[in-house]
Design a protein around this motif. Structure first.
Motif, PDB file in Angstrom:
ATOM      1  N   CYS A  87      11.552  11.116   6.041  1.00 21.63           N
ATOM      2  CA  CYS A  87      10.996  10.646   4.767  1.00 21.63           C
ATOM      3  C   CYS A  87      11.849   9.536   4.157  1.00 21.63           C
ATOM      4  O   CYS A  87      11.315   8.537   3.655  1.00 21.63           O
ATOM      5  N   GLU A  88      13.164   9.696   4.207  1.00 19.68           N
ATOM      6  CA  GLU A  88      14.059   8.666   3.667  1.00 19.68           C
ATOM      7  C   GLU A  88      13.867   7.337   4.386  1.00 19.68           C
ATOM      8  O   GLU A  88      13.945   6.273   3.772  1.00 19.68           O
ATOM      9  N   GLY A  89      13.603   7.384   5.692  1.00 19.75           N
ATOM     10  CA  GLY A  89      13.385   6.165   6.464  1.00 19.75           C
ATOM     11  C   GLY A  89      12.124   5.413   6.077  1.00 19.75           C
ATOM     12  O   GLY A  89      12.026   4.203   6.290  1.00 19.75           O
ATOM     13  N   LEU A  90      11.141   6.114   5.519  1.00 17.16           N
ATOM     14  CA  LEU A  90       9.878   5.495   5.114  1.00 17.16           C
ATOM     15  C   LEU A  90       9.837   5.137   3.629  1.00 17.16           C
ATOM     16  O   LEU A  90       8.978   4.366   3.199  1.00 17.16           O
ATOM     17  N   ASN A  91      10.765   5.706   2.857  1.00 14.10           N
ATOM     18  CA  ASN A  91      10.729   5.568   1.409  1.00 14.10           C
ATOM     19  C   ASN A  91      10.922   4.115   0.963  1.00 14.10           C
ATOM     20  O   ASN A  91      11.809   3.416   1.453  1.00 14.10           O
ATOM     21  N   HIS A  92      10.085   3.686   0.037  1.00 14.97           N
ATOM     22  CA  HIS A  92      10.127   2.355  -0.567  1.00 14.97           C
ATOM     23  C   HIS A  92       9.948   1.254   0.472  1.00 14.97           C
ATOM     24  O   HIS A  92      10.591   0.198   0.398  1.00 14.97           O
ATOM     25  N   ARG A  93       9.079   1.513   1.419  1.00 15.83           N
ATOM     26  CA  ARG A  93       8.754   0.533   2.454  1.00 15.83           C
ATOM     27  C   ARG A  93       7.251   0.306   2.479  1.00 15.83           C
ATOM     28  O   ARG A  93       6.475   1.092   1.942  1.00 15.83           O
ATOM     29  N   PHE A  94       6.863  -0.779   3.137  1.00 17.44           N
ATOM     30  CA  PHE A  94       5.452  -1.029   3.397  1.00 17.44           C
ATOM     31  C   PHE A  94       5.214  -0.660   4.854  1.00 17.44           C
ATOM     32  O   PHE A  94       5.962  -1.084   5.740  1.00 17.44           O
ATOM     33  N   LEU A  95       4.191   0.141   5.108  1.00 17.27           N
ATOM     34  CA  LEU A  95       3.923   0.648   6.453  1.00 17.27           C
ATOM     35  C   LEU A  95       2.821  -0.172   7.111  1.00 17.27           C
ATOM     36  O   LEU A  95       1.755  -0.375   6.532  1.00 17.27           O
ATOM     37  N   LEU A  96       3.111  -0.625   8.326  1.00 18.94           N
ATOM     38  CA  LEU A  96       2.131  -1.364   9.117  1.00 18.94           C
ATOM     39  C   LEU A  96       1.935  -0.672  10.458  1.00 18.94           C
ATOM     40  O   LEU A  96       2.912  -0.204  11.065  1.00 18.94           O
ATOM     41  N   PRO A  97       0.700  -0.644  10.957  1.00 19.40           N
ATOM     42  CA  PRO A  97       0.442  -0.056  12.277  1.00 19.40           C
ATOM     43  C   PRO A  97       0.552  -1.116  13.372  1.00 19.40           C
ATOM     44  O   PRO A  97       0.041  -2.223  13.214  1.00 19.40           O
ATOM     45  N   ASP A  98       1.200  -0.776  14.478  1.00 24.27           N
ATOM     46  CA  ASP A  98       1.287  -1.766  15.557  1.00 24.27           C
ATOM     47  C   ASP A  98       0.256  -1.539  16.668  1.00 24.27           C
ATOM     48  O   ASP A  98       0.228  -2.273  17.638  1.00 24.27           O
ATOM     49  N   ARG A  99      -0.616  -0.537  16.510  1.00 19.14           N
ATOM     50  CA  ARG A  99      -1.605  -0.243  17.540  1.00 19.14           C
ATOM     51  C   ARG A  99      -3.047  -0.440  17.072  1.00 19.14           C
ATOM     52  O   ARG A  99      -3.973   0.051  17.703  1.00 19.14           O
ATOM     53  N   SER A 100      -3.224  -1.168  16.000  1.00 21.34           N
ATOM     54  CA  SER A 100      -4.577  -1.419  15.499  1.00 21.34           C
ATOM     55  C   SER A 100      -5.235  -2.508  16.331  1.00 21.34           C
ATOM     56  O   SER A 100      -4.623  -3.546  16.612  1.00 21.34           O
ATOM     57  N   LYS A 101      -6.486  -2.285  16.697  1.00 20.49           N
ATOM     58  CA  LYS A 101      -7.214  -3.315  17.441  1.00 20.49           C
ATOM     59  C   LYS A 101      -7.690  -4.438  16.523  1.00 20.49           C
ATOM     60  O   LYS A 101      -8.154  -5.468  17.008  1.00 20.49           O
ATOM     61  N   HIS A 102      -7.537  -4.250  15.204  1.00 20.69           N
ATOM     62  CA  HIS A 102      -8.015  -5.252  14.241  1.00 20.69           C
ATOM     63  C   HIS A 102      -6.883  -5.984  13.520  1.00 20.69           C
ATOM     64  O   HIS A 102      -7.144  -6.845  12.686  1.00 20.69           O
ATOM     65  N   LEU A 103      -5.642  -5.645  13.824  1.00 23.74           N
ATOM     66  CA  LEU A 103      -4.503  -6.241  13.131  1.00 23.74           C
ATOM     67  C   LEU A 103      -3.525  -6.770  14.170  1.00 23.74           C
ATOM     68  O   LEU A 103      -3.193  -6.068  15.131  1.00 23.74           O
TER      69      LEU A 103
END
Length: 162
Positions: A67-83
């Motif tokens: 949880c600390e590693g994700l806190n106050h970050r913006f999350l992006l997916p690297d496996r999206s077929k649309h991104l």
């Protein structure tokens, strides 16, 4: 005789605040926004003769660290077929449809998921917690359920069974 027990870990410390957007199709996505996420962990265990399956502080520490590693970050997916995510030096550029969305690298965590949803996050958390199968066996853990909440009354769960 086998004695089964359920250990539930529910603490305010198992939380993080993060930004994201959900991708609905090749042309439709949410606007950038964020949530205060909470994570719960439930483990079905074989209760030993001493009344203790294992020291579950181990899993408390693991959850807090994740949880600390994700806190106050913006999350992006690297496996999206649309991104598509482009490395631009100190920036990540997210390409979606006709949009070019820049992010400072220090603000972003790129996760190996196809969309930033509670469904995907619960499965990702589960993967982090079940990497070491030998450890799970040594702790007599038979099943794990991870729930990720992005608000009151809205959660998704992922399951692992030995």
């Amino acid at each position: 005789m086998t004695r089964l027990s359920t250990v539930e870990l529910l603490q305010d410390a198992f939380s993080f605040s993060a930004g994201h957007f959900t991708i609905f199709s090749a042309t439709e996505r949410e606007n950038l926004h964020g949530h205060n996420y909470h994570v719960n962990l439930e483990m079905k265990v074989d209760l030993g003769n001493d009344g203790l399956a294992f020291d579950y502080r181990i899993y408390k520490k693991k959850l807090m660290t994740i949880c600390e590693g994700l806190n106050h970050r913006f999350l992006l997916p690297d496996r999206s077929k649309h991104l598509r995510i482009e490395d631009a030096g100190d920036m990540w550029i997210a390409h979606f449809d006709q949009d070019r969305i820049p992010f400072l690298k220090k603000d972003v965590i790129i996760l190996p998921i196809c969309n930033v949803t509670i469904e995907e996050l619960s499965y990702w958390f589960l993967q982090q917690l079940t990497v070491n199968q030998t450890e799970l066996a040594s702790h007599h853990i038979l099943e794990i359920t991870v729930r990720v909440f992005n608000g009151p009354g809205q959660a998704s769960a992922a399951y692992w069974k030995k």
